[in-house]
Write an enzyme that holds these catalytic residues in place. Structure first.
Site, PDB file in Angstrom:
ATOM      1  N   CYS A 179       0.841  -1.187   0.000  1.00 58.88           N
ATOM      2  CA  CYS A 179       0.000   0.000   0.000  1.00 58.88           C
ATOM      3  C   CYS A 179       0.881   1.243   0.000  1.00 58.88           C
ATOM      4  O   CYS A 179       1.875   1.308   0.723  1.00 58.88           O
ATOM      5  CB  CYS A 179      -0.956   0.074   1.179  1.00 58.88           C
ATOM      6  SG  CYS A 179      -2.069  -1.315   1.294  1.00 58.88           S
ATOM      7  N   ARG A 216       4.167  -0.665  -4.579  1.00 55.02           N
ATOM      8  CA  ARG A 216       3.762  -1.139  -3.257  1.00 55.02           C
ATOM      9  C   ARG A 216       2.417  -1.856  -3.293  1.00 55.02           C
ATOM     10  O   ARG A 216       2.030  -2.494  -2.302  1.00 55.02           O
ATOM     11  CB  ARG A 216       3.671   0.028  -2.279  1.00 55.02           C
ATOM     12  CG  ARG A 216       4.938   0.830  -2.162  1.00 55.02           C
ATOM     13  CD  ARG A 216       4.748   1.994  -1.245  1.00 55.02           C
ATOM     14  NE  ARG A 216       4.647   1.564   0.136  1.00 55.02           N
ATOM     15  CZ  ARG A 216       5.679   1.391   0.937  1.00 55.02           C
ATOM     16  NH1 ARG A 216       6.889   1.638   0.505  1.00 55.02           N
ATOM     17  NH2 ARG A 216       5.507   0.996   2.177  1.00 55.02           N
ATOM     18  N   TRP A 271      -2.696  -2.780  -1.740  1.00 55.70           N
ATOM     19  CA  TRP A 271      -2.396  -4.205  -1.856  1.00 55.70           C
ATOM     20  C   TRP A 271      -3.281  -4.874  -0.802  1.00 55.70           C
ATOM     21  O   TRP A 271      -3.051  -4.716   0.394  1.00 55.70           O
ATOM     22  CB  TRP A 271      -0.918  -4.470  -1.575  1.00 55.70           C
ATOM     23  CG  TRP A 271      -0.519  -5.900  -1.770  1.00 55.70           C
ATOM     24  CD1 TRP A 271      -0.102  -6.474  -2.916  1.00 55.70           C
ATOM     25  CD2 TRP A 271      -0.484  -6.919  -0.778  1.00 55.70           C
ATOM     26  NE1 TRP A 271       0.182  -7.799  -2.703  1.00 55.70           N
ATOM     27  CE2 TRP A 271      -0.044  -8.105  -1.403  1.00 55.70           C
ATOM     28  CE3 TRP A 271      -0.792  -6.967   0.589  1.00 55.70           C
ATOM     29  CZ2 TRP A 271       0.114  -9.309  -0.720  1.00 55.70           C
ATOM     30  CZ3 TRP A 271      -0.656  -8.165   1.267  1.00 55.70           C
ATOM     31  CH2 TRP A 271      -0.200  -9.320   0.606  1.00 55.70           C
ATOM     32  N   ASN A 307      -1.663   2.122   5.665  1.00 56.89           N
ATOM     33  CA  ASN A 307      -0.802   1.015   5.245  1.00 56.89           C
ATOM     34  C   ASN A 307      -0.461   0.236   6.506  1.00 56.89           C
ATOM     35  O   ASN A 307      -0.058   0.831   7.500  1.00 56.89           O
ATOM     36  CB  ASN A 307       0.462   1.589   4.589  1.00 56.89           C
ATOM     37  CG  ASN A 307       1.523   0.535   4.351  1.00 56.89           C
ATOM     38  OD1 ASN A 307       1.206  -0.630   4.126  1.00 56.89           O
ATOM     39  ND2 ASN A 307       2.773   0.937   4.403  1.00 56.89           N
ATOM     40  N   GLY A 308      -0.639  -1.082   6.481  1.00 53.27           N
ATOM     41  CA  GLY A 308      -0.367  -1.900   7.664  1.00 53.27           C
ATOM     42  C   GLY A 308      -1.565  -2.790   7.958  1.00 53.27           C
ATOM     43  O   GLY A 308      -2.427  -2.982   7.091  1.00 53.27           O
ATOM     44  N   GLU A 345      16.665 -18.883  -6.942  1.00 51.60           N
ATOM     45  CA  GLU A 345      16.314 -17.548  -7.429  1.00 51.60           C
ATOM     46  C   GLU A 345      15.709 -17.626  -8.838  1.00 51.60           C
ATOM     47  O   GLU A 345      14.730 -16.937  -9.136  1.00 51.60           O
ATOM     48  CB  GLU A 345      17.567 -16.661  -7.385  1.00 51.60           C
ATOM     49  CG  GLU A 345      17.400 -15.264  -7.925  1.00 51.60           C
ATOM     50  CD  GLU A 345      16.358 -14.421  -7.212  1.00 51.60           C
ATOM     51  OE1 GLU A 345      15.800 -14.844  -6.184  1.00 51.60           O
ATOM     52  OE2 GLU A 345      16.046 -13.333  -7.721  1.00 51.60           O
ATOM     53  N   LYS A 369      11.944 -16.345  -9.761  1.00 49.04           N
ATOM     54  CA  LYS A 369      11.666 -15.357 -10.820  1.00 49.04           C
ATOM     55  C   LYS A 369      10.583 -15.887 -11.756  1.00 49.04           C
ATOM     56  O   LYS A 369       9.666 -15.171 -12.119  1.00 49.04           O
ATOM     57  CB  LYS A 369      12.928 -15.042 -11.652  1.00 49.04           C
ATOM     58  CG  LYS A 369      13.997 -14.223 -11.011  1.00 49.04           C
ATOM     59  CD  LYS A 369      13.654 -12.791 -10.739  1.00 49.04           C
ATOM     60  CE  LYS A 369      12.976 -12.612  -9.422  1.00 49.04           C
ATOM     61  NZ  LYS A 369      13.728 -12.384  -8.242  1.00 49.04           N
ATOM     62  N   GLU A 424       7.065 -16.002 -10.060  1.00 45.68           N
ATOM     63  CA  GLU A 424       6.513 -14.679  -9.757  1.00 45.68           C
ATOM     64  C   GLU A 424       5.855 -14.016 -10.956  1.00 45.68           C
ATOM     65  O   GLU A 424       4.810 -13.394 -10.819  1.00 45.68           O
ATOM     66  CB  GLU A 424       7.643 -13.731  -9.320  1.00 45.68           C
ATOM     67  CG  GLU A 424       8.106 -13.893  -7.928  1.00 45.68           C
ATOM     68  CD  GLU A 424       9.185 -12.869  -7.635  1.00 45.68           C
ATOM     69  OE1 GLU A 424       8.934 -12.004  -6.798  1.00 45.68           O
ATOM     70  OE2 GLU A 424      10.267 -12.915  -8.244  1.00 45.68           O
ATOM     71  N   HIS A 473      16.611 -37.870  -4.701  1.00 42.49           N
ATOM     72  CA  HIS A 473      15.858 -38.170  -3.481  1.00 42.49           C
ATOM     73  C   HIS A 473      14.386 -37.793  -3.610  1.00 42.49           C
ATOM     74  O   HIS A 473      13.712 -37.601  -2.600  1.00 42.49           O
ATOM     75  CB  HIS A 473      16.507 -37.453  -2.289  1.00 42.49           C
ATOM     76  CG  HIS A 473      17.920 -37.885  -2.066  1.00 42.49           C
ATOM     77  ND1 HIS A 473      18.242 -39.070  -1.437  1.00 42.49           N
ATOM     78  CD2 HIS A 473      19.099 -37.326  -2.438  1.00 42.49           C
ATOM     79  CE1 HIS A 473      19.559 -39.202  -1.414  1.00 42.49           C
ATOM     80  NE2 HIS A 473      20.103 -38.157  -2.016  1.00 42.49           N
ATOM     81  N   LYS A 504       5.934  -4.835  -4.105  1.00 42.81           N
ATOM     82  CA  LYS A 504       7.387  -4.730  -4.040  1.00 42.81           C
ATOM     83  C   LYS A 504       7.885  -4.656  -2.604  1.00 42.81           C
ATOM     84  O   LYS A 504       8.950  -5.150  -2.285  1.00 42.81           O
ATOM     85  CB  LYS A 504       7.793  -3.463  -4.801  1.00 42.81           C
ATOM     86  CG  LYS A 504       9.280  -3.251  -4.912  1.00 42.81           C
ATOM     87  CD  LYS A 504       9.823  -3.986  -6.100  1.00 42.81           C
ATOM     88  CE  LYS A 504      11.331  -3.978  -6.131  1.00 42.81           C
ATOM     89  NZ  LYS A 504      11.875  -5.228  -6.599  1.00 42.81           N
TER      90      LYS A 504
HETATM   91  C1  F6R Z   1      11.333 -11.455  -5.394  1.00 47.30           C
HETATM   92  C2  F6R Z   1      11.187 -10.370  -4.461  1.00 47.30           C
HETATM   93  C3  F6R Z   1      10.856 -10.678  -3.054  1.00 47.30           C
HETATM   94  C4  F6R Z   1      11.716  -9.833  -2.119  1.00 47.30           C
HETATM   95  C5  F6R Z   1      11.277 -10.037  -0.662  1.00 47.30           C
HETATM   96  C6  F6R Z   1      12.164  -9.256   0.284  1.00 47.30           C
HETATM   97  O1  F6R Z   1      11.588 -11.021  -6.684  1.00 47.30           O
HETATM   98  O2  F6R Z   1      11.327  -9.229  -4.810  1.00 47.30           O
HETATM   99  O3  F6R Z   1      11.013 -12.033  -2.774  1.00 47.30           O
HETATM  100  O4  F6R Z   1      13.047 -10.194  -2.283  1.00 47.30           O
HETATM  101  O5  F6R Z   1       9.960  -9.606  -0.512  1.00 47.30           O
HETATM  102  O6  F6R Z   1      12.113  -7.902   0.016  1.00 47.30           O
HETATM  103  P1  F6R Z   1      13.249  -6.926   0.503  1.00 47.30           P
HETATM  104  O7  F6R Z   1      14.509  -7.327  -0.172  1.00 47.30           O
HETATM  105  O8  F6R Z   1      12.784  -5.568   0.091  1.00 47.30           O
HETATM  106  O9  F6R Z   1      13.350  -7.072   1.991  1.00 47.30           O
END
Ligand code: F6R
Length: 614
Positions: free
Chosen positions: A2, A27, A75, A101-102, A487, A491, A494, A510, A609
């Site tokens: 948010c 956000r 969000w 926000n929260g 990772e 990606k 997501e 396994h 984000k």
């Molecule tokens: C994946 C991604 C999330 C963040 C996670 C931590 O692409 O962006 O998995 O890595 O939410 O966020 P930060 O790094 O901002 O603490």
């Protein structure tokens, strides 16, 4: 999660608010809304499901005048994304409008009590309970707005950053925070509030960060006053921030994510600037100089992070253990905070975060601080909450990352971890001079090698078309490449919504091998691995079961490249630096598959984000 914007001053509030919301859409972007007040306190509220652009379309022909307003991009946590649940929420009497926000954790109790007093709720949100509570207290006590807010917020359990306007005080803007970020921008006879400083930095370079439990009251005539919940005046430092931080454009790329993938060579150069000296082949982190004894005497490093940052942490553990011979653990911040962890005052807790605002990581830091650990932050967002509460740290200097899927922040985090481990290892005497100099030299050449990996973009775009059919993907790697496998899988899930899992390559036997058939794509990171022969065996095992192997190999590989269905070559480097190169083809593969599938790459469904709620 948010985004909040507020404005009070001489400008038309609406464009300031909507421009600000666009910079905060990372956000959350499932609905958006704005409340505007004219000089007599008449409120106009417009809300719409979808993105800020949808709100703008909805409000196009409406009255948008007013020099005071608050706005929100959401969000969803409580209640589905729709206009009814979008913020701002207006109290039953119509006196107060709020954005939040929260999470108000005790909202069910608050709501039940207020309903018993005759309040009728319009939404399914936790936020509405707060604005109705404010309304109720105001009606009962006839106090001033700040006192009403103090009483209400003392009754709230949870996290909040709120902006409030009061019909009875149309010359004032109010804000408060606990565990969710909020910045106040101070201009000439005008005030801005926002969840981060990007929207503010277009107008002023003077920013005050609200601390937990503080309430800000802003008026053009009276200035900024900050008090706590017990009405004690709080002193506030005015920070100077660079102008126009938020004006990030796509620079000719179709998406921010692709732009950020391509920015990685420059980001790593910026990250190393002033730290890596290629002339005398040394690495120096100022934080290591300043806190040398504390860091060198650490009995253990505990890395806390979430998501992609946690994957970088897994690489950090290997670096610290292999180069510095310091025991290191990596824990999800969300697990750490509730696991009653054993923390000694000799421990160093490394918190890794792109945003610097992740709620679980912040809570893990608070816990570790209480137990006396030394806290070292590795963050990207300058001035965010984590760098402000850590004892020491290093910024990664990757610049704003707008695409929700993290790319350049990951390589920046790994680069900082490499520099931290090299600098500590040198100070501890756990690395020999030749290995140290060779690794520093190799690190310095990483940006150029990244550029050559990026040349594979066109080929990976073609490759992606073949794999849009896939419903599942497996990613395999060993050692430093195992976190890269995780990772790469993250990606892909997501942004393309294809199910993908990463495993240590040897774990395949396994269990996961049961999934291999002629439809299963397996991405295997073989480049620069000391256990190459064992990975070769894995490739054979997958091919024997007709799996489709996409192998990331070192340039000139002529063994795996003959067996795999597709190979993507990366330049040779030191093994511990391989993740900085091998992750790039995986980022590009995920990106292009998502584009082929027509997905909203920069704003994937259900994600935000900055995860500022638990
Ligand atoms: C994946 C991604 C999330 C963040 C996670 C931590 O692409 O962006 O998995 O890595 O939410 O966020 P930060 O790094 O901002 O603490």
């Amino acid at each position: 999660m948010c985004g909040i914007v507020g404005y009070l001053g001489y400008r038309d509030a609406y464009p300031v608010l909507t421009d600000g919301l666009k910079q905060l859409e990372y956000r959350g972007y499932d609905s958006a809304g704005v409340a505007l007040s004219d000089d007599r306190g008449n409120l106009r509220v417009y809300k719409e499901k979808g993105k800020v652009a949808d709100l703008e379309n909805y409000a196009a022909d409406k009255d948008k005048s007013g020099h005071l307003g608050i706005a929100h991009t959401r969000w969803a946590t409580h209640g589905e994304p729709c206009a009814r649940n979008a913020h701002p929420h207006v109290s039953a009497s119509g006196r107060f409008a709020i954005v939040h926000n929260g999470i108000i954790e005790n909202y069910p109790v608050l709501r039940t009590n207020l309903e018993a007093k005759g309040y009728v709720f319009q939404s399914s949100t936790d936020t509405e309970a707060l604005v109705q509570l404010i309304d109720y207290i105001a009606a009962q006590t006839a106090s001033d707005t700040v006192s009403v807010l103090q009483t209400a917020l003392k009754m709230v359990v949870g996290a909040y950053a709120v902006a409030l306007i009061d019909r009875n005080s149309p010359d004032r803007l109010y804000a408060a925070r606990k565990s969710s970020p909020l910045a106040v921008g101070i201009g000439e006879s005008e005030f801005f509030i926002a969840s981060d400083m990007n929207p503010i930095s277009c107008y002023t370079d003077k920013v005050v960060y609200l601390e937990d439990g503080e309430i800000a009251e802003m008026s053009c005539a009276g200035g900024l006053r900050i008090v706590n919940l017990d009405n004690a005046e709080c002193s506030h430092e005015i920070h100077k921030v660079p102008k126009n931080l938020g004006m990030v454009q796509k620079g000719g790329f179709e998406h921010f994510m692709l732009k950020e993938i391509f920015e990685q060579p420059d980001c790593i150069r910026d990250c190393m600037r002033g730290r890596v000296n290629p002339g005398d082949k040394t690495v120096t982190l100022s934080s290591v100089r300043e806190f040398r004894d504390r860091l060198l005497s650490a009995g253990r490093f505990i890395i806390v992070a979430c998501g992609t940052s946690w994957h970088a942490g897994l690489i950090g553990k290997q670096l610290l253990e292999s180069l510095c011979r310091i025991p290191a653990e990596v824990v999800y911040a969300s697990e750490f905070r509730y696991s009653n962890p054993v923390i000694h005052d000799t421990d160093v807790v490394v918190a890794i975060s792109q945003s610097g605002e992740t709620a679980d990581t912040l809570a893990a830091i608070e816990l570790a601080k209480q137990k006396g650990a030394f806290i070292y932050g590795i963050c990207n967002a300058v001035g965010s909450s984590i760098p402000r509460i850590t004892d020491a740290g290093s910024y990664i200097h990757a610049g704003p990352e707008i695409g929700v899927a993290s790319t350049k922040a990951f390589t920046g985090q790994v680069a900082v971890l490499v520099m931290l481990a090299l600098d500590l290892a040198r100070e501890k005497g756990t690395i020999d001079d030749i290995c140290y100099a060779r690794t520093v030299e190799a690190l310095d050449s990483i940006p150029d090698k990244m550029k050559s990996v990026l040349k594979e973009n066109g080929r990976i775009a073609s490759l992606a078309k073949i794999f849009t059919y896939a419903r599942n993907f497996i990613y395999l790697g060993r050692g430093y490449s195992y976190p890269v496998a995780l990772e790469g899988a993250l990606k892909l899930k997501e942004i393309s919504y294809i199910h993908a899992e990463g495993y240590p390559a040897a774990e395949m036997k396994h269990g996961p091998i049961a999934l291999i058939d002629d439809e299963m794509p397996v991405v295997i990171i073989a480049a620069g691995n000391a256990l190459y022969d064992k990975i070769l065996n894995n490739v054979q095992e997958i091919k024997a079961r007709k799996g489709r192997v996409i192998a990331i190999v070192t340039e000139g590989d002529d063994v795996i490249s003959k067996i795999a269905d597709t190979v993507i070559e990366i330049p040779q480097t030191e093994e511990c630096l391989t993740p900085l190169l091998s992750v790039i083809p995986l980022q590009m593969l995920a990106y292009h598959i998502a584009v082929c599938k027509g997905k909203d790459v920069d704003r994937p469904r259900n994600l935000a984000k900055s995860v500022t709620v638990e």
